[in-house]
Design a protein around this motif. Structure first.
Motif, PDB file in Angstrom:
ATOM      1  N   ALA A 171      32.423  34.546  41.605  1.00 14.29           N
ATOM      2  CA  ALA A 171      33.648  33.758  41.437  1.00 14.29           C
ATOM      3  C   ALA A 171      34.853  34.502  42.014  1.00 14.29           C
ATOM      4  O   ALA A 171      35.720  33.898  42.662  1.00 14.29           O
ATOM      5  CB  ALA A 171      33.875  33.436  39.962  1.00 14.29           C
ATOM      6  N   GLU A 172      34.905  35.813  41.792  1.00 12.06           N
ATOM      7  CA  GLU A 172      36.016  36.605  42.314  1.00 12.06           C
ATOM      8  C   GLU A 172      35.963  36.684  43.839  1.00 12.06           C
ATOM      9  O   GLU A 172      36.999  36.586  44.514  1.00 12.06           O
ATOM     10  CB  GLU A 172      36.009  37.997  41.678  1.00 12.06           C
ATOM     11  CG  GLU A 172      36.390  37.934  40.206  1.00 12.06           C
ATOM     12  CD  GLU A 172      36.089  39.212  39.437  1.00 12.06           C
ATOM     13  OE1 GLU A 172      36.728  39.404  38.390  1.00 12.06           O
ATOM     14  OE2 GLU A 172      35.217  40.008  39.854  1.00 12.06           O
ATOM     15  N   ALA A 173      34.771  36.840  44.402  1.00 14.14           N
ATOM     16  CA  ALA A 173      34.625  36.869  45.863  1.00 14.14           C
ATOM     17  C   ALA A 173      35.029  35.520  46.470  1.00 14.14           C
ATOM     18  O   ALA A 173      35.697  35.481  47.515  1.00 14.14           O
ATOM     19  CB  ALA A 173      33.191  37.218  46.254  1.00 14.14           C
ATOM     20  N   GLN A 174      34.670  34.437  45.821  1.00 17.99           N
ATOM     21  CA  GLN A 174      35.070  33.112  46.303  1.00 17.99           C
ATOM     22  C   GLN A 174      36.582  32.943  46.222  1.00 17.99           C
ATOM     23  O   GLN A 174      37.183  32.305  47.095  1.00 17.99           O
ATOM     24  CB  GLN A 174      34.372  32.015  45.502  1.00 17.99           C
ATOM     25  CG  GLN A 174      32.907  31.877  45.847  1.00 17.99           C
ATOM     26  CD  GLN A 174      32.206  30.836  44.986  1.00 17.99           C
ATOM     27  OE1 GLN A 174      32.590  30.582  43.848  1.00 17.99           O
ATOM     28  NE2 GLN A 174      31.164  30.240  45.538  1.00 17.99           N
ATOM     29  N   ALA A 175      37.212  33.503  45.196  1.00 14.56           N
ATOM     30  CA  ALA A 175      38.669  33.416  45.069  1.00 14.56           C
ATOM     31  C   ALA A 175      39.354  34.151  46.221  1.00 14.56           C
ATOM     32  O   ALA A 175      40.338  33.656  46.777  1.00 14.56           O
ATOM     33  CB  ALA A 175      39.115  33.992  43.726  1.00 14.56           C
ATOM     34  N   ILE A 176      38.837  35.317  46.575  1.00 11.68           N
ATOM     35  CA  ILE A 176      39.399  36.087  47.692  1.00 11.68           C
ATOM     36  C   ILE A 176      39.269  35.287  48.982  1.00 11.68           C
ATOM     37  O   ILE A 176      40.250  35.057  49.702  1.00 11.68           O
ATOM     38  CB  ILE A 176      38.703  37.464  47.832  1.00 11.68           C
ATOM     39  CG1 ILE A 176      38.977  38.336  46.607  1.00 11.68           C
ATOM     40  CG2 ILE A 176      39.153  38.168  49.117  1.00 11.68           C
ATOM     41  CD1 ILE A 176      38.083  39.567  46.501  1.00 11.68           C
ATOM     42  N   ALA A 213      42.139  37.713  39.905  1.00 12.39           N
ATOM     43  CA  ALA A 213      42.243  38.096  38.494  1.00 12.39           C
ATOM     44  C   ALA A 213      41.861  36.949  37.566  1.00 12.39           C
ATOM     45  O   ALA A 213      41.231  37.168  36.525  1.00 12.39           O
ATOM     46  CB  ALA A 213      43.665  38.571  38.183  1.00 12.39           C
ATOM     47  N   GLY A 214      42.199  35.730  37.933  1.00 10.17           N
ATOM     48  CA  GLY A 214      41.903  34.590  37.073  1.00 10.17           C
ATOM     49  C   GLY A 214      40.580  33.910  37.349  1.00 10.17           C
ATOM     50  O   GLY A 214      40.251  32.905  36.711  1.00 10.17           O
ATOM     51  N   ALA A 215      39.779  34.446  38.235  1.00  7.46           N
ATOM     52  CA  ALA A 215      38.547  33.774  38.654  1.00  7.46           C
ATOM     53  C   ALA A 215      37.415  33.850  37.638  1.00  7.46           C
ATOM     54  O   ALA A 215      36.569  32.968  37.586  1.00  7.46           O
ATOM     55  CB  ALA A 215      38.071  34.335  39.995  1.00  7.46           C
ATOM     56  N   ALA A 216      37.375  34.900  36.836  1.00  9.81           N
ATOM     57  CA  ALA A 216      36.250  35.073  35.905  1.00  9.81           C
ATOM     58  C   ALA A 216      36.733  35.704  34.614  1.00  9.81           C
ATOM     59  O   ALA A 216      37.642  36.524  34.627  1.00  9.81           O
ATOM     60  CB  ALA A 216      35.173  35.954  36.547  1.00  9.81           C
ATOM     61  N   LYS A 217      36.088  35.312  33.520  1.00  3.55           N
ATOM     62  CA  LYS A 217      36.405  35.928  32.232  1.00  3.55           C
ATOM     63  C   LYS A 217      35.832  37.335  32.192  1.00  3.55           C
ATOM     64  O   LYS A 217      34.768  37.611  32.736  1.00  3.55           O
ATOM     65  CB  LYS A 217      35.821  35.108  31.078  1.00  3.55           C
ATOM     66  CG  LYS A 217      36.611  33.880  30.745  1.00  3.55           C
ATOM     67  CD  LYS A 217      36.085  33.267  29.474  1.00  3.55           C
ATOM     68  CE  LYS A 217      36.980  32.122  29.059  1.00  3.55           C
ATOM     69  NZ  LYS A 217      36.514  31.547  27.799  1.00  3.55           N
ATOM     70  N   GLU A 218      36.545  38.203  31.510  1.00  2.00           N
ATOM     71  CA  GLU A 218      36.127  39.595  31.382  1.00  2.00           C
ATOM     72  C   GLU A 218      35.791  39.896  29.926  1.00  2.00           C
ATOM     73  O   GLU A 218      36.500  39.465  29.028  1.00  2.00           O
ATOM     74  CB  GLU A 218      37.248  40.539  31.842  1.00  2.00           C
ATOM     75  CG  GLU A 218      37.794  40.251  33.227  1.00  2.00           C
ATOM     76  CD  GLU A 218      36.777  40.416  34.336  1.00  2.00           C
ATOM     77  OE1 GLU A 218      35.882  41.265  34.219  1.00  2.00           O
ATOM     78  OE2 GLU A 218      36.880  39.679  35.323  1.00  2.00           O
ATOM     79  N   GLY A 219      34.711  40.642  29.702  1.00  2.98           N
ATOM     80  CA  GLY A 219      34.389  41.136  28.370  1.00  2.98           C
ATOM     81  C   GLY A 219      33.600  40.189  27.495  1.00  2.98           C
ATOM     82  O   GLY A 219      33.313  40.488  26.355  1.00  2.98           O
ATOM     83  N   GLY A 220      33.209  39.045  27.987  1.00  2.16           N
ATOM     84  CA  GLY A 220      32.420  38.114  27.186  1.00  2.16           C
ATOM     85  C   GLY A 220      30.937  38.364  27.371  1.00  2.16           C
ATOM     86  O   GLY A 220      30.501  39.265  28.084  1.00  2.16           O
ATOM     87  N   PHE A 221      30.144  37.522  26.712  1.00  6.15           N
ATOM     88  CA  PHE A 221      28.696  37.612  26.836  1.00  6.15           C
ATOM     89  C   PHE A 221      28.167  36.209  27.085  1.00  6.15           C
ATOM     90  O   PHE A 221      28.392  35.308  26.266  1.00  6.15           O
ATOM     91  CB  PHE A 221      28.072  38.212  25.579  1.00  6.15           C
ATOM     92  CG  PHE A 221      26.582  38.330  25.643  1.00  6.15           C
ATOM     93  CD1 PHE A 221      25.982  39.272  26.463  1.00  6.15           C
ATOM     94  CD2 PHE A 221      25.767  37.471  24.915  1.00  6.15           C
ATOM     95  CE1 PHE A 221      24.614  39.370  26.549  1.00  6.15           C
ATOM     96  CE2 PHE A 221      24.389  37.562  24.985  1.00  6.15           C
ATOM     97  CZ  PHE A 221      23.812  38.520  25.799  1.00  6.15           C
TER      98      PHE A 221
END
Length: 191
Positions: free
Chosen positions: A39-44, A129-137
């Protein structure tokens, strides 16, 4: 004459990789799982593609678009960078790469080109920064932008020029300007 002609091959490579380095700094600040990384790579990629494809783009964006549509640059003749040993080094190297790219664009292009480049970098940073949630499971819990990412985003805003993130139309001042490494003759000039 294209705006690209203002740069050496090494300098142009730094300009072209600036957006990827801006996104990589955010990614390295808080690595996500595989889906988050995608998701982050797609955002870039999406941010860069949108900027270089916009109607009324600047000459710099036109030159970048032409290179993105062409064949990849010959990287064997370019300066090799030391590999990062950990994520903190990866963040630091990426931020330094962004700093150098901004310095090059600001010193070798028009104010309009420099402002468009900064705006593209800010959008890459914010969308990454907003592309993916951080710290979840498994998609449960976590937060959209965690503290480590926020710190890197803020540092990048300072490097890029804070006014670009507010969409200011006036000239943006680069606050942490660092010239690129000196040329072979030690002068800092590329020509």
């Amino acid at each position: 004459m294209s705006v690209k002609d203002n740069f050496t091959a090494d300098e142009w490579f730094k300009v072209m990789t600036g957006p990827g380095r801006a996104g990589a700094a955010v990614v390295a600040a808080s690595p996500s799982g595989l889906t988050g990384l995608l998701a982050e790579a797609q955002a870039i990629a999406g941010s860069v593609r949108e900027h270089v494809s916009r109607a009324g783009r600047t000459p710099l964006m036109e030159a970048m678009a032409a290179d993105l549509m062409g064949s990849p640059a010959e990287t064997q003749s370019l300066q090799q960078q030391e590999k990062a040993r950990n994520m903190e080094e990866a963040v630091a190297q990426s931020i330094e790469g962004v700093r150098q790219a901004i310095w090059l664009v600001s010193s070798k292009t028009s104010q309009e080109d420099a402002a468009a480049y900064r705006q593209m970098l800010i959008e890459v940073v914010e969308r990454t920064a907003g592309a993916a949630k951080e710290g979840g499971f498994l998609g449960i819990g976590g937060e959209q932008v965690n503290d480590r990412e926020r710190a890197v985003v803020e540092e990048l805003r300072q490097v890029i020029g804070g006014a670009a993130s507010q969409g200011a139309s006036s000239t943006v001042v680069v606050t942490h300007e660092t010239p690129p490494t000196p040329g072979p003759d030690g002068s800092g000039n590329s020509n």
